[in-house]
Write a protein that holds these residues in place. Sequence first.
Motif, PDB file in Angstrom:
ATOM      1  N   GLY A 181       0.814  -1.210   0.000  1.00 23.61           N
ATOM      2  CA  GLY A 181       0.000   0.000   0.000  1.00 23.61           C
ATOM      3  C   GLY A 181       0.847   1.259   0.000  1.00 23.61           C
ATOM      4  N   GLU A 182       1.941   1.247   0.756  1.00 21.56           N
ATOM      5  CA  GLU A 182       2.823   2.415   0.792  1.00 21.56           C
ATOM      6  C   GLU A 182       3.566   2.585  -0.524  1.00 21.56           C
ATOM      7  N   ARG A 183       3.959   1.484  -1.135  1.00 20.94           N
ATOM      8  CA  ARG A 183       4.568   1.582  -2.469  1.00 20.94           C
ATOM      9  C   ARG A 183       3.622   2.261  -3.453  1.00 20.94           C
ATOM     10  N   GLU A 184       2.343   1.882  -3.380  1.00 22.71           N
ATOM     11  CA  GLU A 184       1.361   2.438  -4.305  1.00 22.71           C
ATOM     12  C   GLU A 184       1.159   3.927  -4.061  1.00 22.71           C
ATOM     13  N   VAL A 185       1.164   4.347  -2.809  1.00 27.21           N
ATOM     14  CA  VAL A 185       1.030   5.773  -2.498  1.00 27.21           C
ATOM     15  C   VAL A 185       2.182   6.567  -3.103  1.00 27.21           C
ATOM     16  N   LEU A 186       3.396   6.060  -2.944  1.00 33.14           N
ATOM     17  CA  LEU A 186       4.560   6.765  -3.491  1.00 33.14           C
ATOM     18  C   LEU A 186       4.511   6.832  -5.008  1.00 33.14           C
ATOM     19  N   ARG A 187       4.114   5.715  -5.638  1.00 32.59           N
ATOM     20  CA  ARG A 187       4.048   5.693  -7.114  1.00 32.59           C
ATOM     21  C   ARG A 187       2.943   6.598  -7.636  1.00 32.59           C
ATOM     22  N   THR A 188       1.748   6.447  -7.090  1.00 33.70           N
ATOM     23  CA  THR A 188       0.582   7.176  -7.596  1.00 33.70           C
ATOM     24  C   THR A 188       0.770   8.684  -7.505  1.00 33.70           C
ATOM     25  N   HIS A 189       1.351   9.136  -6.422  1.00 28.70           N
ATOM     26  CA  HIS A 189       1.474  10.581  -6.192  1.00 28.70           C
ATOM     27  C   HIS A 189       2.859  11.125  -6.552  1.00 28.70           C
ATOM     28  N   ARG A 190       3.712  10.271  -7.122  1.00 30.27           N
ATOM     29  CA  ARG A 190       5.042  10.665  -7.583  1.00 30.27           C
ATOM     30  C   ARG A 190       5.827  11.365  -6.457  1.00 30.27           C
ATOM     31  N   ILE A 191       5.802  10.751  -5.291  1.00 31.55           N
ATOM     32  CA  ILE A 191       6.462  11.318  -4.113  1.00 31.55           C
ATOM     33  C   ILE A 191       7.976  11.233  -4.264  1.00 31.55           C
ATOM     34  N   ASP A 192       8.675  12.321  -3.923  1.00 33.24           N
ATOM     35  CA  ASP A 192      10.141  12.276  -3.976  1.00 33.24           C
ATOM     36  C   ASP A 192      10.804  12.623  -2.640  1.00 33.24           C
ATOM     37  N   VAL A 193      10.002  12.853  -1.582  1.00 32.79           N
ATOM     38  CA  VAL A 193      10.560  13.033  -0.241  1.00 32.79           C
ATOM     39  C   VAL A 193       9.457  12.719   0.782  1.00 32.79           C
ATOM     40  N   LEU A 194       9.847  12.052   1.849  1.00 32.54           N
ATOM     41  CA  LEU A 194       8.928  11.660   2.915  1.00 32.54           C
ATOM     42  C   LEU A 194       9.291  12.400   4.195  1.00 32.54           C
ATOM     43  N   VAL A 195       8.274  12.854   4.936  1.00 30.65           N
ATOM     44  CA  VAL A 195       8.491  13.474   6.245  1.00 30.65           C
ATOM     45  C   VAL A 195       7.711  12.679   7.283  1.00 30.65           C
ATOM     46  N   THR A 196       8.387  12.286   8.349  1.00 24.31           N
ATOM     47  CA  THR A 196       7.738  11.513   9.399  1.00 24.31           C
ATOM     48  C   THR A 196       8.313  11.880  10.749  1.00 24.31           C
ATOM     49  N   LYS A 197       7.555  11.613  11.783  1.00 24.58           N
ATOM     50  CA  LYS A 197       8.073  11.681  13.142  1.00 24.58           C
ATOM     51  C   LYS A 197       8.601  10.298  13.516  1.00 24.58           C
ATOM     52  N   ASP A 198       9.572  10.269  14.407  1.00 22.61           N
ATOM     53  CA  ASP A 198      10.115   8.993  14.863  1.00 22.61           C
ATOM     54  C   ASP A 198       9.164   8.373  15.881  1.00 22.61           C
ATOM     55  N   SER A 199       8.010   7.930  15.382  1.00 24.13           N
ATOM     56  CA  SER A 199       6.990   7.379  16.267  1.00 24.13           C
ATOM     57  C   SER A 199       7.326   5.975  16.725  1.00 24.13           C
ATOM     58  N   GLY A 200       8.093   5.246  15.918  1.00 22.32           N
ATOM     59  CA  GLY A 200       8.400   3.869  16.241  1.00 22.32           C
ATOM     60  C   GLY A 200       7.208   2.965  15.994  1.00 22.32           C
ATOM     61  N   GLY A 201       7.396   1.660  16.223  1.00 18.66           N
ATOM     62  CA  GLY A 201       6.305   0.717  16.048  1.00 18.66           C
ATOM     63  C   GLY A 201       6.199   0.195  14.635  1.00 18.66           C
ATOM     64  N   ALA A 202       5.464  -0.911  14.502  1.00 12.51           N
ATOM     65  CA  ALA A 202       5.340  -1.594  13.206  1.00 12.51           C
ATOM     66  C   ALA A 202       4.192  -1.075  12.364  1.00 12.51           C
ATOM     67  N   ALA A 203       3.188  -0.438  12.982  1.00 18.30           N
ATOM     68  CA  ALA A 203       1.973  -0.077  12.264  1.00 18.30           C
ATOM     69  C   ALA A 203       2.225   0.898  11.121  1.00 18.30           C
ATOM     70  N   THR A 204       3.151   1.829  11.297  1.00 21.60           N
ATOM     71  CA  THR A 204       3.413   2.834  10.267  1.00 21.60           C
ATOM     72  C   THR A 204       4.814   2.716   9.678  1.00 21.60           C
ATOM     73  N   ALA A 205       5.550   1.664  10.031  1.00 19.67           N
ATOM     74  CA  ALA A 205       6.920   1.498   9.538  1.00 19.67           C
ATOM     75  C   ALA A 205       7.026   1.157   8.054  1.00 19.67           C
TER      76      ALA A 205
END
Length: 248
Positions: A181-205
């Motif tokens: 699902g995350e691969r598809e988000v990056l491809r569909t929206h042509r993402i070239d940089v990601l911003v995240t907080k260091d939340s940890g955990g597997a759910a959003t990794a």
Amino acid sequence: MHVLILGGTGEARRLAGLLCDAGVTSLRVTSSLAGRVAEPRLPPGEVRVGGFGGPEGLAAWLRAHAVDALIDATHPFAGTISFNAARAAAEAHVPLLALRRPGWVPGAGDRWHPAGSLEEAAALLPALGRRVFLTTGRMGLAAFARLDALWFLMRSVDAPEPPFPAAMEVLLDRGPFTLEGEREVLRTHRIDVLVTKDSGGAATAPKLAAAREAGIPVVVVRRPPVPDGVERAATPEEAAAWVRRFTG
């Protein structure tokens, strides 16, 4: 015995479940949710929603409801409530435990750029990309509001409120997320940089793995510290064992 869990996280729900399923009839479990999510996932046991009115209000609540142990299982970036909990626990003479999932660690192939705040993250973006996948939540978007030359895909559980970037699309979704699902988000929206907080955990990794595969730089906002002197647990199981020290 009355245990108050400052919750809202998956770990908090898991801990409430462990304590409620323990079969200890003398154990009362109350989970407190901040009320920032419109339809939160409710944990087992008693639930209250809303703030306490600062450390003094929390201390008064602890005394009024005869709380014997306080567990701060809030999000790693909910820094204010964590310091309020430390002050309230000290004032009410209630033992306090901080339940914090471990942070993420970069691996081979990761292109991570650490930032100390959302403002620092925003300052890094113009040199890293033009189409930003923003996964820092709906709070604090004002830090990115002036980046008019960039386009943002902002993902959160609930819709954000202004100020936020003018060129922004909102994706309402709730984890856990999958790698595909995350691969598809990056491809569909042509993402070239990601911003995240260091939340940890597997759910959003999975977004980190997808960014690594795509060679996309990741701006990682460092989490705030836990208040000094507060005992810590890394898992709900460790926190449940801490409670059992009081219940026998």
